[in-house]
Design an enzyme around this catalytic site. Structure first.
Site, PDB file in Angstrom:
ATOM      1  N   LYS A 241       0.875  -1.186   0.000  1.00 25.84           N
ATOM      2  CA  LYS A 241       0.000   0.000   0.000  1.00 25.84           C
ATOM      3  C   LYS A 241       0.904   1.224   0.000  1.00 25.84           C
ATOM      4  O   LYS A 241       1.725   1.402   0.903  1.00 25.84           O
ATOM      5  CB  LYS A 241      -0.918  -0.028   1.227  1.00 25.84           C
ATOM      6  CG  LYS A 241      -1.842   1.157   1.309  1.00 25.84           C
ATOM      7  CD  LYS A 241      -2.818   1.028   2.464  1.00 25.84           C
ATOM      8  CE  LYS A 241      -3.022   2.336   3.153  1.00 25.84           C
ATOM      9  NZ  LYS A 241      -3.928   2.271   4.282  1.00 25.84           N
ATOM     10  N   ASP A 343     -12.418  -7.456   0.126  1.00 20.36           N
ATOM     11  CA  ASP A 343     -13.161  -6.784   1.203  1.00 20.36           C
ATOM     12  C   ASP A 343     -14.596  -7.302   1.274  1.00 20.36           C
ATOM     13  O   ASP A 343     -15.122  -7.870   0.313  1.00 20.36           O
ATOM     14  CB  ASP A 343     -13.096  -5.255   1.076  1.00 20.36           C
ATOM     15  CG  ASP A 343     -13.701  -4.747  -0.214  1.00 20.36           C
ATOM     16  OD1 ASP A 343     -14.663  -5.344  -0.695  1.00 20.36           O
ATOM     17  OD2 ASP A 343     -13.207  -3.734  -0.729  1.00 20.36           O
ATOM     18  N   ASP A 379     -13.277   2.823  12.468  1.00 22.56           N
ATOM     19  CA  ASP A 379     -13.667   2.990  11.058  1.00 22.56           C
ATOM     20  C   ASP A 379     -13.868   1.622  10.397  1.00 22.56           C
ATOM     21  O   ASP A 379     -13.427   1.394   9.275  1.00 22.56           O
ATOM     22  CB  ASP A 379     -12.563   3.766  10.310  1.00 22.56           C
ATOM     23  CG  ASP A 379     -13.054   4.366   8.995  1.00 22.56           C
ATOM     24  OD1 ASP A 379     -14.289   4.466   8.810  1.00 22.56           O
ATOM     25  OD2 ASP A 379     -12.213   4.732   8.161  1.00 22.56           O
TER      26      ASP A 379
HETATM   27  N1  LIG Z   1      -3.540  -6.303   2.883  1.00 23.89           N
HETATM   28  C1  LIG Z   1      -4.395  -6.157   1.902  1.00 23.89           C
HETATM   29  N2  LIG Z   1      -4.821  -7.225   1.204  1.00 23.89           N
HETATM   30  C2  LIG Z   1      -5.707  -7.099   0.179  1.00 23.89           C
HETATM   31  N3  LIG Z   1      -6.215  -5.917  -0.211  1.00 23.89           N
HETATM   32  C3  LIG Z   1      -5.829  -4.800   0.450  1.00 23.89           C
HETATM   33  C4  LIG Z   1      -4.909  -4.860   1.533  1.00 23.89           C
HETATM   34  N4  LIG Z   1      -4.727  -3.615   1.997  1.00 23.89           N
HETATM   35  C5  LIG Z   1      -5.490  -2.800   1.246  1.00 23.89           C
HETATM   36  N5  LIG Z   1      -6.152  -3.504   0.309  1.00 23.89           N
HETATM   37  C6  LIG Z   1      -7.087  -2.980  -0.707  1.00 23.89           C
HETATM   38  O1  LIG Z   1      -6.822  -1.603  -0.918  1.00 23.89           O
HETATM   39  C7  LIG Z   1      -7.945  -0.813  -0.537  1.00 23.89           C
HETATM   40  C8  LIG Z   1      -7.463   0.479   0.093  1.00 23.89           C
HETATM   41  O2  LIG Z   1      -6.767   0.202   1.291  1.00 23.89           O
HETATM   42  P1  LIG Z   1      -6.998   1.086   2.597  1.00 23.89           P
HETATM   43  O3  LIG Z   1      -8.436   1.081   2.971  1.00 23.89           O
HETATM   44  O4  LIG Z   1      -6.051   0.621   3.634  1.00 23.89           O
HETATM   45  O5  LIG Z   1      -6.538   2.517   2.011  1.00 23.89           O
HETATM   46  P2  LIG Z   1      -6.826   3.961   2.582  1.00 23.89           P
HETATM   47  O6  LIG Z   1      -6.328   4.951   1.604  1.00 23.89           O
HETATM   48  O7  LIG Z   1      -6.301   4.065   3.967  1.00 23.89           O
HETATM   49  O8  LIG Z   1      -8.414   3.975   2.596  1.00 23.89           O
HETATM   50  P3  LIG Z   1      -9.414   5.097   3.162  1.00 23.89           P
HETATM   51  O9  LIG Z   1      -9.975   5.771   1.955  1.00 23.89           O
HETATM   52  O10 LIG Z   1     -10.452   4.289   3.896  1.00 23.89           O
HETATM   53  O11 LIG Z   1      -8.617   6.006   4.035  1.00 23.89           O
HETATM   54  C9  LIG Z   1      -8.776  -1.710   0.386  1.00 23.89           C
HETATM   55  O12 LIG Z   1     -10.136  -1.383   0.370  1.00 23.89           O
HETATM   56  C10 LIG Z   1      -8.510  -3.090  -0.204  1.00 23.89           C
HETATM   57  O13 LIG Z   1      -9.345  -3.317  -1.313  1.00 23.89           O
END
Ligand SMILES: Nc1ncnc2c1ncn2[C@@H]1O[C@H](COP(=O)(O)OP(=O)(O)OP(=O)(O)O)[C@@H](O)[C@H]1O
Length: 509
Positions: A241, A343, A379
């Site tokens: 990520k 998810d 959240d």
């Molecule tokens: N460890 C993982 N395994 C599989 N998919 C993942 C993983 N981490 C993140 N994802 C995918 O990436 C997407 C975005 O990750 P995450 O929600 O952590 O990002 P964010 O930018 O913090 O989101 P938000 O908009 O809620 O702040 C998740 O909804 C999921 O689909």
């Protein structure tokens, strides 16, 4: 990132440009820019600013969903002791510091040789200082205004300044070479960035592709998801990520997160990882939170391979995010996570057993993290619960010393995204002050997720640093609602028939 002082690279560059020994006096006409104050209170104002422009079409913002629009992420922490005085709550047992994976901490450089060198030349007076009485932070040189001194506070500091502004004095160019490879990068970064690097076991940011290619063949990288702040890519068996940080322009309509906020999220991730240690004497353990395998700070524009992966995902799913066009100097935090599956929003549950196991695993996981670290997710919407199928029958949990075996029916959950979470690490309380994000509480009436944020606000009375385990319960209620109203199971006609018969026998319609 704040103002950077990169005297070394400038000194070295100017030496190279001069072709060696020709002394040249160069004037500096620019006053040093005042460093940006990045206190959380300013972040709050910035957040408001962004909210103000959010609904307009400035920058062609693509994201406008309230649920994904937490612009003000001023993550905060308070020392446990200060907190304990205010709250009649029990301080959790002090745990050992979050583990940074063995073998991944880079060795700090040894400056002994350099220190001795500078001791030897300590008798030299290298610069004539003439502080301006009117502007204590500047020196005057005729009409020119000279940048204020960086905080190096040693003989080295003076030598660096003298080298920069008066090439005729000071020792020979060999001095610059001594430090060239060891500290130049350090002079380049501000404190919060250095703290972040240190939490990631780094001396300087990594190159994107170098970091990614440790996990897979670059060509096999595929984008698998996105959030407001992060782009998620599958890299072999892991997920990376990538969160851009410290830039002075908006990404996906949001102000970029700052190094100090990410530093806290890094600590939080490592702390939760401790729950995965199933030692015999462990009091609280569970596999419910996504495993963080590594975290790295990277720098540079998006590699063409990542851009290609991003565009392919965009073609298929239509990205809500901005195209990743980042400059050379852009920094990121790259979370290397275990692949947690799909998810809950897109995962197809096959039967009631799977739904029940999902609920039990989430509940037990929250209970364990609550007991260990007063953890509240805050959240836990259906995008933040991942599910995967495997051959497991049960999963081990330990809650306050009690071992529990939870039936999985082949489905395992992983909780992700700790941006809003609160945790007491035993040394610090890390939390996000949601008071500064009023927009979060203005979601549609009757929407379960929006109502849950509002209920959290009522429970905490906007005292977000406090421990309110009830917020976890609110998300469990949300989850039950979602399962009842938004998820359906594929049912065989035989099963449907049996259910009808049972209902009739029970006198139900
Ligand atoms: N460890 C993982 N395994 C599989 N998919 C993942 C993983 N981490 C993140 N994802 C995918 O990436 C997407 C975005 O990750 P995450 O929600 O952590 O990002 P964010 O930018 O913090 O989101 P938000 O908009 O809620 O702040 C998740 O909804 C999921 O689909």
């Amino acid at each position: 990132m704040g103002e950077r002082v990169d005297l070394w690279s400038e000194v070295i560059k100017s030496e190279e440009e001069e072709g060696g020994d020709v002394p040249k006096i160069e004037a500096v006409y620019q006053r040093r820019k005042k460093p940006e104050n990045k206190s959380s209170s300013e972040a709050v104002n910035l957040g408001w600013l962004v909210k103000g422009t959010r609904t307009s079409s400035i920058n062609g913002l693509k994201r406008d969903s309230w649920a994904r629009s937490l612009s003000t992420r001023g993550r905060e922490s308070i020392a446990v002791r200060a907190y304990a005085n205010n709250q009649p709550q029990k301080k959790p047992a002090r745990r050992k510091k979050p583990p940074i994976p063995k073998g991944k901490v880079e060795k700090a450089p040894d400056f002994q040789k350099e220190k001795e060198y500078f001791r030897d030349i300590d008798a030299f007076e290298l610069l004539e200082e003439s502080p301006s009485p009117n502007k204590p932070s500047t020196w005057t040189m005729g009409e020119q205004v000279v940048p204020e001194m960086p905080h190096l506070s040693t003989r080295l500091e003076k030598w660096l300044i003298s080298k920069k502004f008066n090439h005729a004095c000071g020792p020979s160019s060999t001095l610059s070479k001594i430090f060239e490879n060891s500290i130049s990068t350090h002079l380049d970064f501000d404190k919060s960035f250095l703290d972040l690097l240190s939490a990631c076991g780094q001396m300087q940011p990594s190159n994107f592709m170098e970091a990614l290619s440790k996990f897979c063949e670059p060509d096999s990288i595929v984008k698998i998801g996105e959030g407001t702040y992060g782009e998620a890519f599958r890299t072999g068996s892991s997920v990376c990520k990538i969160v851009p940080i410290d830039g002075d322009f908006r990404v996906n309509g949001e102000v970029q997160k700052r190094a100090d906020e990410l530093h806290e999220e890094v600590i939080l991730s490592w702390t939760l990882n401790q729950l995965r240690e199933f030692e015999t004497e462990a009091q609280n353990s569970c596999p419910a939170f996504i495993k963080t395998q590594d975290i790295k700070v990277c720098q540079g524009p998006y590699d063409p391979i990542l851009i290609k992966a991003w565009e392919e995902w965009d073609d298929l799913h239509g990205s809500e995010n901005d195209h990743p066009d980042f400059p050379e100097k852009q920094c990121y935090v790259m979370f290397v996570l275990e692949h947690g599956g799909k998810d809950l929003e897109s995962f197809v549950l096959l039967n009631f057993d799977e739904a029940r196991s999902l609920l039990v695993q989430v509940t037990a996981g929250l209970a364990v993290a609550e007991a260990a670290f007063e953890f509240e997710h805050r959240d836990l919407h259906w995008g933040n619960i991942l599910l995967s199928r495997n051959n497991s029958c049960t999963l081990p949990f330990i809650l306050e010393g009690k071992q529990i075996s939870i039936k999985t029916f082949g489905v395992q959950i992983s909780i992700i995204d700790f941006t809003l979470s609160r945790i007491n690490t035993g040394e610090k309380i890390l939390f996000l002050d949601l008071t500064s994000d009023p927009y979060l509480f203005k979601g549609p009436k009757g929407d379960k997720q929006a109502e849950t944020y509002r209920k959290m606000k009522a429970v905490t009375e906007d005292y977000w640093e406090g421990s309110f385990a009830r917020t976890n319960v609110l998300w469990l209620i949300y989850l039950v609602d979602i399962l009842l109203t938004k998820k359906s199971f594929e049912r065989s006609s035989k099963k449907r028939k049996r259910t009808t018969v049972t209902k009739e026998a029970d006198g139900e319609v």
